[in-house]
Motif scaffolding. Structure first.
Motif, mmCIF file in Angstrom:
data_model
loop_
_atom_site.group_PDB
_atom_site.id
_atom_site.type_symbol
_atom_site.label_atom_id
_atom_site.label_comp_id
_atom_site.label_asym_id
_atom_site.label_seq_id
_atom_site.Cartn_x
_atom_site.Cartn_y
_atom_site.Cartn_z
ATOM 1 N N GLN A 192 42.285 45.027 41.214
ATOM 2 C CA GLN A 192 41.330 46.086 40.935
ATOM 3 C C GLN A 192 40.675 45.882 39.571
ATOM 4 O OE1 GLN A 192 42.766 50.091 41.608
ATOM 5 N NE2 GLN A 192 44.135 49.406 43.243
ATOM 6 N N ARG A 193 41.455 45.435 38.584
ATOM 7 C CA ARG A 193 40.896 45.178 37.260
ATOM 8 C C ARG A 193 39.866 44.048 37.312
ATOM 9 N NH1 ARG A 193 46.548 45.728 35.383
ATOM 10 N NH2 ARG A 193 46.782 47.784 34.429
ATOM 11 N N GLN A 194 40.183 42.988 38.056
ATOM 12 C CA GLN A 194 39.243 41.875 38.197
ATOM 13 C C GLN A 194 37.938 42.341 38.827
ATOM 14 O OE1 GLN A 194 41.255 38.859 40.434
ATOM 15 N NE2 GLN A 194 42.776 38.448 38.831
ATOM 16 N N LEU A 195 38.051 43.142 39.885
ATOM 17 C CA LEU A 195 36.857 43.630 40.561
ATOM 18 C C LEU A 195 36.058 44.559 39.650
ATOM 19 C CD1 LEU A 195 38.335 44.322 44.106
ATOM 20 C CD2 LEU A 195 36.770 42.492 43.463
ATOM 21 N N PHE A 196 36.755 45.391 38.900
ATOM 22 C CA PHE A 196 36.041 46.308 37.999
ATOM 23 C C PHE A 196 35.229 45.532 36.969
ATOM 24 C CE2 PHE A 196 35.902 48.777 34.041
ATOM 25 C CZ PHE A 196 35.188 49.879 34.487
ATOM 26 N N ARG A 197 35.828 44.491 36.389
ATOM 27 C CA ARG A 197 35.092 43.684 35.415
ATOM 28 C C ARG A 197 33.907 42.983 36.075
ATOM 29 N NH1 ARG A 197 40.427 42.720 33.309
ATOM 30 N NH2 ARG A 197 40.640 40.895 34.666
ATOM 31 N N ARG A 198 34.100 42.531 37.321
ATOM 32 C CA ARG A 198 32.995 41.876 38.025
ATOM 33 C C ARG A 198 31.833 42.839 38.229
ATOM 34 N NH1 ARG A 198 31.592 38.072 42.050
ATOM 35 N NH2 ARG A 198 30.416 38.978 43.796
ATOM 36 N N TRP A 199 32.130 44.064 38.627
ATOM 37 C CA TRP A 199 31.083 45.033 38.923
ATOM 38 C C TRP A 199 30.496 45.671 37.671
ATOM 39 C CZ3 TRP A 199 35.059 47.290 42.805
ATOM 40 C CH2 TRP A 199 35.092 46.492 43.946
ATOM 41 N N ALA A 200 31.303 45.803 36.625
ATOM 42 C CA ALA A 200 30.839 46.515 35.426
ATOM 43 C C ALA A 200 30.125 45.598 34.444
ATOM 44 C CB ALA A 200 32.030 47.187 34.736
ATOM 45 N N THR A 201 30.649 44.397 34.219
ATOM 46 C CA THR A 201 30.087 43.518 33.196
ATOM 47 C C THR A 201 29.624 42.179 33.741
ATOM 48 O OG1 THR A 201 32.286 42.623 32.669
ATOM 49 C CG2 THR A 201 31.567 44.584 31.464
ATOM 50 N N GLY A 202 29.966 41.838 34.963
ATOM 51 C CA GLY A 202 29.577 40.557 35.512
ATOM 52 C C GLY A 202 28.110 40.517 35.888
#
Length: 276
Positions: A192-202
């Motif tokens: 979930q943390r990986q996905l959040f970073r992808r969607w928020a800052t990627g």
């Protein structure tokens, strides 16, 4: 068909209607097109009795479900099938509503699936070891079929208890309606943390993917709520959106609002009049 019928008539075997029909019938689940044609022709003229082809097929389906049951638990499933067939015969004689073939097959399939679950997932090789926790864990695997499966399992364990296969009915106290709320598979916290970073800052995630992911992860939006989201549901002044039938607008945090703005910018580039 005519040539095959000619060979049957010319051989040295009896050629009266019933014998001819028996020799034309193919082994297996289907009697064959020639046998069906002959049966229709002969029965219409009163030369043979109609063949009950449905019963052998139903018996084969029952047998396949029983044979697919793990061996340690199979004898009781076989006995359960015989019990349901005897009950159907009694219902036919009494003129009451008997179980259909499909009802019996669904019951056997449910008990077969429970037996597989007990041996494969719970490592239990005896029906006597099944308890209420096993039944609940099995019902969770197919939440939409919970009520139907529980009805079948109650019938089976009543039968098993009457045979002293189990001492206590493990379905006692189990409710037909499962717990409310989400019961599916969730991603691990690290994922979930990986996905959040992808969607928020990627920068490689599509704007639609990012918005859908953020709404799901942070605001527990369901797929139906996202599908029904319209431009009219957005409030830029208060930075809120309306999701589905929720009684109040959902406040958008900076990350969520930024994902929404990227999605709107992408929509503007598409030059569409679609209200979604």
């Amino acid at each position: 068909m005519i040539s095959i019928l000619g060979r049957l008539l010319e051989d040295d075997q009896p050629d009266h209607p019933q014998a001819l029909l028996d020799r034309a019938r193919r082994p297996g689940r289907s009697m064959g097109s020639l046998a069906r044609a002959l049966e229709g022709f002969f029965t219409q003229r009163g030369l043979v009795l109609p063949t009950d082809q449905a019963q052998p097929l139903a018996a084969g389906r029952r047998r396949r479900r029983i044979d697919a049951t793990p061996l340690p638990l199979r004898p009781q499933v076989q006995a359960f099938a015989e019990s349901m067939l005897r009950a159907r015969e009694r219902a036919l004689k009494a003129g009451t509503l008997p179980r259909t073939d499909s009802t019996i097959e669904v019951a056997l399939a449910t008990v077969r699936d429970l037996a597989r679950f007990l041996t494969g997932t719970r490592n239990e090789q005896d029906w006597a070891l099944a308890d209420v926790h096993d039944v609940e864990a099995f019902l969770v695997t197919m939440p939409k079929a919970r009520q139907r499966q529980l009805t079948v399992l109650r019938q089976y364990f009543r039968f098993a208890r009457s045979r002293k296969v189990v001492l206590i009915d493990p379905t006692r106290g189990v409710k037909a309606k499962g717990p409310s709320g989400f019961s599916g598979t969730t991603a691990a916290v690290d994922r979930q943390r990986q996905l959040f970073r992808r969607w928020a800052t990627g920068t490689d995630a599509h704007p639609h993917e990012a918005l859908l992911g953020i709404l799901t992860l942070l605001h527990a939006a369901s797929s139906s709520e996202v599908r029904r989201l319209r431009m009219d549901d957005l409030d830029p002044v208060n930075r809120t959106i309306r999701l589905g039938k929720r009684p109040h607008p959902v406040p958008m945090d900076p990350i969520s609002w930024s994902a929404l703005q990227r999605c709107l910018a992408h929509r503007t580039d598409q030059r569409t009049d679609n209200p979604t």
